[in-house]
Design a protein around this motif. Structure first.
Motif, PDB file in Angstrom:
ATOM      1  N   ASP A  79      18.463  56.518  21.441  1.00 54.81           N
ATOM      2  CA  ASP A  79      17.578  55.959  20.425  1.00 54.81           C
ATOM      3  C   ASP A  79      16.193  56.586  20.602  1.00 54.81           C
ATOM      4  N   LEU A  80      15.784  57.439  19.658  1.00 55.74           N
ATOM      5  CA  LEU A  80      14.534  58.179  19.810  1.00 55.74           C
ATOM      6  C   LEU A  80      13.310  57.264  19.828  1.00 55.74           C
ATOM      7  N   GLU A 131      14.880  65.149  14.154  1.00 54.02           N
ATOM      8  CA  GLU A 131      13.651  64.561  14.675  1.00 54.02           C
ATOM      9  C   GLU A 131      13.449  64.941  16.137  1.00 54.02           C
ATOM     10  N   GLU A 132      12.208  64.855  16.566  1.00 54.80           N
ATOM     11  CA  GLU A 132      11.867  65.123  17.951  1.00 54.80           C
ATOM     12  C   GLU A 132      10.818  64.128  18.414  1.00 54.80           C
ATOM     13  N   ILE A 133      10.686  63.993  19.718  1.00 55.20           N
ATOM     14  CA  ILE A 133       9.655  63.135  20.292  1.00 55.20           C
ATOM     15  C   ILE A 133       8.507  64.031  20.742  1.00 55.20           C
ATOM     16  N   VAL A 134       7.302  63.708  20.295  1.00 55.34           N
ATOM     17  CA  VAL A 134       6.122  64.482  20.684  1.00 55.34           C
ATOM     18  C   VAL A 134       5.257  63.615  21.591  1.00 55.34           C
ATOM     19  N   VAL A 135       5.037  64.094  22.812  1.00 53.05           N
ATOM     20  CA  VAL A 135       4.267  63.365  23.823  1.00 53.05           C
ATOM     21  C   VAL A 135       2.973  64.116  24.090  1.00 53.05           C
ATOM     22  N   GLN A 136       1.861  63.411  24.107  1.00 54.07           N
ATOM     23  CA  GLN A 136       0.570  64.040  24.391  1.00 54.07           C
ATOM     24  C   GLN A 136       0.496  64.469  25.851  1.00 54.07           C
ATOM     25  N   LEU A 192      13.155  55.571  23.172  1.00 49.37           N
ATOM     26  CA  LEU A 192      12.818  56.534  24.218  1.00 49.37           C
ATOM     27  C   LEU A 192      11.366  56.981  24.105  1.00 49.37           C
ATOM     28  N   SER A 193      10.864  57.095  22.866  1.00 44.35           N
ATOM     29  CA  SER A 193       9.464  57.468  22.661  1.00 44.35           C
ATOM     30  C   SER A 193       8.527  56.426  23.279  1.00 44.35           C
ATOM     31  N   LYS A 194       8.869  55.157  23.093  1.00 41.49           N
ATOM     32  CA  LYS A 194       8.062  54.082  23.695  1.00 41.49           C
ATOM     33  C   LYS A 194       8.132  54.157  25.219  1.00 41.49           C
ATOM     34  N   GLU A 195       9.330  54.489  25.726  1.00 44.51           N
ATOM     35  CA  GLU A 195       9.486  54.602  27.177  1.00 44.51           C
ATOM     36  C   GLU A 195       8.633  55.741  27.727  1.00 44.51           C
ATOM     37  N   PHE A 196       8.620  56.885  27.015  1.00 40.25           N
ATOM     38  CA  PHE A 196       7.782  58.016  27.440  1.00 40.25           C
ATOM     39  C   PHE A 196       6.309  57.623  27.446  1.00 40.25           C
ATOM     40  N   GLY A 197       5.863  56.975  26.359  1.00 38.19           N
ATOM     41  CA  GLY A 197       4.458  56.597  26.247  1.00 38.19           C
ATOM     42  C   GLY A 197       4.027  55.665  27.360  1.00 38.19           C
ATOM     43  N   LYS A 198       4.910  54.704  27.687  1.00 41.69           N
ATOM     44  CA  LYS A 198       4.596  53.749  28.746  1.00 41.69           C
ATOM     45  C   LYS A 198       4.638  54.418  30.116  1.00 41.69           C
ATOM     46  N   LYS A 199       5.653  55.259  30.328  1.00 42.69           N
ATOM     47  CA  LYS A 199       5.827  55.911  31.626  1.00 42.69           C
ATOM     48  C   LYS A 199       4.667  56.846  31.951  1.00 42.69           C
ATOM     49  N   PHE A 200       4.205  57.618  30.960  1.00 44.36           N
ATOM     50  CA  PHE A 200       3.175  58.621  31.209  1.00 44.36           C
ATOM     51  C   PHE A 200       1.794  58.178  30.745  1.00 44.36           C
ATOM     52  N   ALA A 201       1.686  56.918  30.301  1.00 47.69           N
ATOM     53  CA  ALA A 201       0.404  56.357  29.861  1.00 47.69           C
ATOM     54  C   ALA A 201      -0.298  57.276  28.866  1.00 47.69           C
ATOM     55  N   THR A 202       0.432  57.656  27.820  1.00 51.13           N
ATOM     56  CA  THR A 202      -0.124  58.580  26.837  1.00 51.13           C
ATOM     57  C   THR A 202       0.509  58.308  25.473  1.00 51.13           C
ATOM     58  N   GLY A 203       0.037  59.002  24.451  1.00 50.67           N
ATOM     59  CA  GLY A 203       0.594  58.831  23.124  1.00 50.67           C
ATOM     60  C   GLY A 203       1.968  59.489  23.016  1.00 50.67           C
ATOM     61  N   SER A 204       2.860  58.850  22.274  1.00 53.46           N
ATOM     62  CA  SER A 204       4.206  59.390  22.089  1.00 53.46           C
ATOM     63  C   SER A 204       4.736  58.897  20.752  1.00 53.46           C
ATOM     64  N   SER A 205       5.301  59.807  19.961  1.00 61.13           N
ATOM     65  CA  SER A 205       5.787  59.414  18.644  1.00 61.13           C
ATOM     66  C   SER A 205       6.992  60.250  18.241  1.00 61.13           C
ATOM     67  N   VAL A 206       7.765  59.732  17.292  1.00 64.15           N
ATOM     68  CA  VAL A 206       8.920  60.436  16.745  1.00 64.15           C
ATOM     69  C   VAL A 206       8.492  61.112  15.449  1.00 64.15           C
ATOM     70  N   THR A 207       8.702  62.423  15.355  1.00 63.76           N
ATOM     71  CA  THR A 207       8.304  63.166  14.160  1.00 63.76           C
ATOM     72  C   THR A 207       9.472  63.998  13.639  1.00 63.76           C
ATOM     73  N   LYS A 208       9.429  64.298  12.356  1.00 61.60           N
ATOM     74  CA  LYS A 208      10.472  65.126  11.739  1.00 61.60           C
ATOM     75  C   LYS A 208      10.168  66.599  11.995  1.00 61.60           C
ATOM     76  N   MET A 209      11.225  67.384  12.227  1.00 57.02           N
ATOM     77  CA  MET A 209      11.068  68.819  12.461  1.00 57.02           C
ATOM     78  C   MET A 209      11.279  69.579  11.150  1.00 57.02           C
ATOM     79  N   SER A 267      13.493  67.660  21.754  1.00 58.71           N
ATOM     80  CA  SER A 267      14.453  67.577  20.657  1.00 58.71           C
ATOM     81  C   SER A 267      15.880  67.676  21.186  1.00 58.71           C
ATOM     82  N   GLY A 268      16.849  67.269  20.358  1.00 57.24           N
ATOM     83  CA  GLY A 268      18.257  67.347  20.737  1.00 57.24           C
ATOM     84  C   GLY A 268      18.803  66.105  21.399  1.00 57.24           C
TER      85      GLY A 268
END
Length: 204
Positions: A128-129, A154-159, A132-149, A120-121
């Protein structure tokens, strides 16, 4: 507009190209009304030096005010000083805001040995969250999404537990975020500390 920072668009006249400022997005002739005049001037000088000379050189400015009356010239100078001071104040406020903004990378334990990483932050640094969320998901080969706090924003939650990797990625590719402005939180440790505090209180 072009993605290369040149901000050039074709006008309705196929033989003419219109330049838009890469800072305020206005045509350079109107940058003085955008509130970021100094940055606009720096961008124009770096990307279109000929246009910069035509608009902002001492000779051009003198020529533009030569036909004005003495009173009008004085008003123009006062207005220019006010706009410059206003722009400087706005830039200082933005700098102060960034200096105190914190990117929080939180490792959260979902269940035994399974974690997610919440970041977050980032919006304070103009990122652009969703992108960036898509970049995280692709980089770490895992699920990543933008959620409301719950607290707002908002924050990015990465599995998975990818806290160190996210810090490294941010520092390598997003230089606008200083290392000192990144904070780690371990939700498991926080829960454990709360449990220990509660147990100590019960003993008393």
């Amino acid at each position: 507009m072009a993605d290369d920072g040149q901000s050039v668009e074709q006008s309705n006249d196929p033989g003419r190209k219109v330049v838009y400022c890469g800072v305020c997005t206005l045509p350079p002739e109107y940058c003085e009304y955008g509130g970021t005049t100094q940055k606009c001037q720096e961008w124009l000088e770096a990307n279109h030096p000929e246009m910069y000379e035509r608009i902002w050189s001492t000779e051009s400015l003198e020529a533009a005010t030569a036909s004005l009356s003495v009173e009008a010239q004085e008003r123009a100078q006062k207005d220019a000083k006010k706009k410059a001071a206003k722009a400087e104040t706005a830039l200082q406020r933005q700098a102060d805001k960034l200096a105190t903004s914190v990117v929080v990378i939180k490792r959260i334990e979902r269940n035994k040995k399974k974690y997610v990483t919440a970041v977050s932050g980032l919006e304070a640094f103009g990122l652009d969250l969703k992108k960036l969320s898509k970049e995280f998901g692709k980089k770490f080969a895992t699920g990543s999404s933008v959620t409301k706090m719950p607290s707002g924003g908002e924050e990015i939650v990465v599995q998975g537990d990818v806290s160190p990797e996210i810090e490294e990625l941010l520092l390598d590719h997003y230089k606008e975020i200083p290392k000192k402005n990144i904070q780690f939180v371990d939700d498991k440790k926080r829960k454990k500390a709360a449990a220990e505090a509660a147990a100590a209180a019960a003993e008393v």
